[in-house]
Design an enzyme around this catalytic site. Structure first.
Site, PDB file in Angstrom:
ATOM      1  N   ASP A 158      -4.656   6.264  -3.815  1.00 48.67           N
ATOM      2  CA  ASP A 158      -3.575   6.779  -2.860  1.00 48.67           C
ATOM      3  C   ASP A 158      -3.036   8.245  -2.886  1.00 48.67           C
ATOM      4  OD1 ASP A 158      -1.905   5.789  -0.587  1.00 48.67           O
ATOM      5  OD2 ASP A 158      -1.056   3.961  -2.013  1.00 48.67           O
ATOM      6  N   ASP A 223      -0.405   3.709   7.717  1.00 53.83           N
ATOM      7  CA  ASP A 223      -0.560   2.296   7.454  1.00 53.83           C
ATOM      8  C   ASP A 223      -0.344   1.413   9.000  1.00 53.83           C
ATOM      9  OD1 ASP A 223      -0.600   3.013   4.957  1.00 53.83           O
ATOM     10  OD2 ASP A 223       1.373   2.093   4.229  1.00 53.83           O
TER      11      ASP A 223
END
Length: 546
Positions: A158, A223
Site C-alpha cells: 500500500d 478505491d
C-alpha cells in the site's frame, strides 16, 4: 489540412511503450490473480477466526474451484512495534496463533497465501491514520525475509505515510514513489521465494507507465469503495482508457477489489462491474462477506464464461472504442482463439433496447454468443440489438468475424492559422514540437473553418486531444472533460472525453463522434466550447472521407 490521418507525433511515446511493456520477470501471474481480500467487507477490522471462516467459505461456496486461489490479508493484522532486532510483528490479540500458522492453515486448504504491508512509515488504516500499524519503508529486506519465511505467496503493498510519518494520505506526493516499490521488488527477489507483487499506490504518478517491470499488478485509481457506487465505477473506467494497452502476462492494471455481493450497486451494476474488470484483465479479488452469500452473488462470481475472459492466455485487455455520451460505451479486445470480446455498457438509468454497431469494433459480421447466458445468438451483420437493464451491459463473443475496412479521415490541425481561437483560448507547445489549443471553455472557444462536408448531413469525426484532469474523487465528469461541439452554428452536442494520461503532453488519438449539420462543400465550421467548465486541449480533428 491533409487527406489522410497520420499518427500524431505526441501520441507515439505512449503507444510504443504500451506495445513494448514487459512484465515483471518472476514468471508469476501469467494471467490475472483471482482470490479473496477482506477489505471491502470488513475494512481493517479482521481477526484470525474471521480469516479461517472465510477460507472455509471459499471452499464451500465453490469459489475456490472456480479459480479464486489467493487467500489474502489486508490491513489490521500488523503490530505497532518491531522487535529489538527490527523484525516485523503481528497483532497477537487479533491473531493469537500468529501469521505463520494462518499461512499454514491456508496452504493446507490448497490456497496461496497473501500478506499486506505498506511502502510508507506506517500502513493505511480506517481510523484516520491514528492506528500507526507498521509499514515497511526502510525495512524492505528484513520484511521481505519475514513475510516469505512465514509462507507468503503474494504481497499487497500500500501507499500510506509514503512522504513522512505525519502525512497519512498524499494523492500528489512531492517525491517519486517508484523507488519505494523497486526496493521491495528487489527485496522479494532476494528471498528466492516466488511472491506475486501487487502495487497499491492508487494510480498516483501514472503507474502503468513505469510499473510493468516493477510489480505483477498496479492499482490505476483510487478505491472503488467502500461504499461502492456507480459513480466510482465510471471514474475508474475513465482512468483506464489511456493505459489499457500497458497490461499483459505477468503485469496487469488493477481496477481495485470486487464489490460483487456488497450494498451500494444494483445487481445489474454488479454484473457490469464484474464483466468489465474481467475483460480489462484486472485481478479478480472477491471482497464480500461469504458467511451467507446470495445465489445471485455466487452466480456472478462463478460465471465461467466471464472468468474465461479474465484468464484468457492471450492476456489482452479490452480497449476503449466508442462513447455515445450519456448513452453507452463500447469496449472490445482480442481473445486467444481469434475471436473478439465486446462489452457495451448502458449508462442510462432505465432498461432499454441497446444496439452494438459492429463497425465500432472494426467488424461487418460475426457469429455472436452472449457470455452472460452462454446463448448462441447466431450470425449477425452490421449490428446487434438486445434489451439491457439500467447500468447493465452486453458481453458478447464475436467469432468467425469479417473485418470492416478502417475509416480514413481528412485531418485539420487545431492550431491552424485559418481557425478562430477566441475568448481566452490559446495555443501551447507540447514536447517542444507540436502545438495544441488549450483553455477551451469558460468563455474560450476554438472554431475550425474551411472544413469539407462532402455532400452534407452527418459525418464521423475523429478527435485528437489532451486531458490530464485526473481525480481521486467523484466529480461531475470524473477523469473526463466535456466539450460542446456545434457544426455551422447549430445546436451543440455534448462530447464526454476521458482521460488521455496524467500529464499534459500525452495525446488520446481517435475519439469518434458523429456530428450532424454539415453542408455540402468546403466551408463548414466546427466550434468547440464549454460554458461552465474546461474542455480538453485540442490537437486536431478528422472528417471521415471513406
Amino acid at each position: 489540412m491533409s487527406t489522410s490521418k497520420p499518427l500524431p507525433r505526441i501520441a507515439l511515446a505512449a503507444i510504443v511503450m504500451a506495445g513494448l511493456s514487459v512484465g515483471l520477470n518472476n514468471q508469476l501471474a501469467e494471467t490475472p490473480v483471482m482470490g479473496w481480500n477482506p477489505y471491502n467487507a470488513f475494512l481493517c477490522d479482521t481477526t484470525e477466526e474471521q480469516y479461517r471462516v472465510a477460507a472455509q467459505n471459499l471452499i464451500s461456496t465453490g469459489l475456490k474451484d472456480a479459480g479464486y486461489q489467493y487467500f489474502n490479508l489486508d490491513c489490521g493484522w500488523q503490530g505497532t512495534n518491531r522487535t529489538a532486532e527490527g523484525t516485523f510483528t503481528w497483532n497477537a490479540t487479533r491473531f493469537p496463533s500468529g501469521i505463520p500458522a494462518l499461512a499454514e492453515y491456508a496452504h493446507d486448504l490448497g490456497f496461496k497465501f497473501g500478506v499486506y504491508s505498506d511502502a510508507g512509515y506506517y500502513s493505511c488504516d480506517f481510523v484516520g491514520g491514528t492506528a500507526h500499524w507498521l509499514g515497511s519503508l526502510g525495512y524492505e529486506v528484513s520484511d521481505a525475509e519475514s513475510f516469505t519465511s512465514w509462507g507468503a505467496d503474494y504481497l499487497k503493498y500500500d501507499n500510506c505515510y509514503a512522504v513522512s510519518p505525519t502525512d497519512f494520505v498524499d494523492d500528489y506526493p512531492p517525491i517519486e514513489e517508484e523507488p519505494h516499490y523497486t526496493a521491495m521488488r528487489d527485496a522479494l527477489a532476494m528471498t528466492g521465494r516466488p511472491v506475486v507483487f501487487s502495487i497499491c499506490e492508487w494510480g498516483v504518478q501514472d503507474p502503468a507507465r513505469w510499473a510493468p517491470s516493477v510489480g505483477n499488478s498496479w492499482r490505476i485509481s483510487n478505491d472503488i469503495g467502500p461504499p461502492p457506487s456507480w459513480d466510482n465505477v465510471f471514474r475508474i473506467l475513465n482512468q483506464i482508457v489511456p493505459v489499457s494497452g500497458f497490461a499483459g502476462p505477468g503485469a496487469w492494471n488493477d481496477l481495485d477489489l470486487l464489490e460483487v455481493g456488497n450494498i451500494g450497486l444494483t445487481i445489474d451494476e454488479q454484473e457490469s462491474h464484474f464483466a468489465f474488470w474481467a475483460a480489462a484483465k484486472s485481478p479478480l479479488l472477491v471482497s464480500t462477506d461469504l458467511t451467507n452469500p446470495t445465489e445471485t452473488t455466487l452466480s456472478i462470481l462463478k460465471n465461467e464464461r466471464i472468468i474465461a475472459l479474465n484468464q484468457d492466455p492471450l492476456g489482452k485487455s479490452i480497449g476503449f472504442r466508442r462513447r455515445y455520451t450519456n448513452d453507452n460505451d463500447v469496449w472490445a479486445g482480442p481473445l486467444a482463439d481469434g475471436s473478439t470480446v465486446a462489452v457495451v455498457i448502458n449508462w442510462q438509468n432505465n432498461s432499454r433496447a441497446l444496439t452494438l454497431e459492429l463497425a465500432d469494433v472494426g467488424l461487418t459480421s460475426a457469429q455472436v454468443t452472449d457470455l452472460w447466458t452462454g446463448y448462441y445468438v447466431g450470425e449477425i451483420t452490421e449490428q446487434y440489438t438486445a434489451t439491457v437493464a439500467a447500468h447493465g451491459s452486453l458481453v458478447l463473443k464475436l467469432s468467425n468475424s469479417v473485418p470492416a475496412p478502417a475509416p480514413t479521415f481528412t485531418t485539420y490541425p487545431a492550431a491552424s492559422s485559418s481557425n478562430v481561437i477566441a475568448g481566452g483560448a490559446a495555443t501551447r507547445t507540447v514536447n517542444s514540437t507540436d502545438t495544441v489549443v488549450g483553455y477551451i471553455g469558460m468563455g474560450g472557444t476554438l472554431t475550425f473553418t474551411g472544413v469539407a462536408g462532402g455532400s452534407g448531413g452527418t459525418k464521423l469525426v475523429s478527435i485528437d486531444y489532451i486531458n490530464a484532469d485526473y481525480t481521486f474523487t467523484n466529480t461531475d465528469c470524473s477523469n473526463c472533460r466535456n466539450a460542446y461541439v456545434s457544426v455551422n452554428g447549430g445546436e451543440a452536442v455534448q462530447v464526454q472525453m476521458p482521460l488521455s494520461g496524467q500529464s499534459w503532453d500525452i495525446l488520446y488519438s481517435g475519439y469518434l463522434v458523429s456530428l450532424t449539420g454539415f453542408s455540402a462543400g468546403n466551408n463548414n465550421t466546427i466550434t468547440f466550447a464549454n460554458p461552465d467548465a474546461w474542455a480538453p486541449d485540442m490537437y486536431s480533428i478528422g472528417i471521415q472521407t471513406a
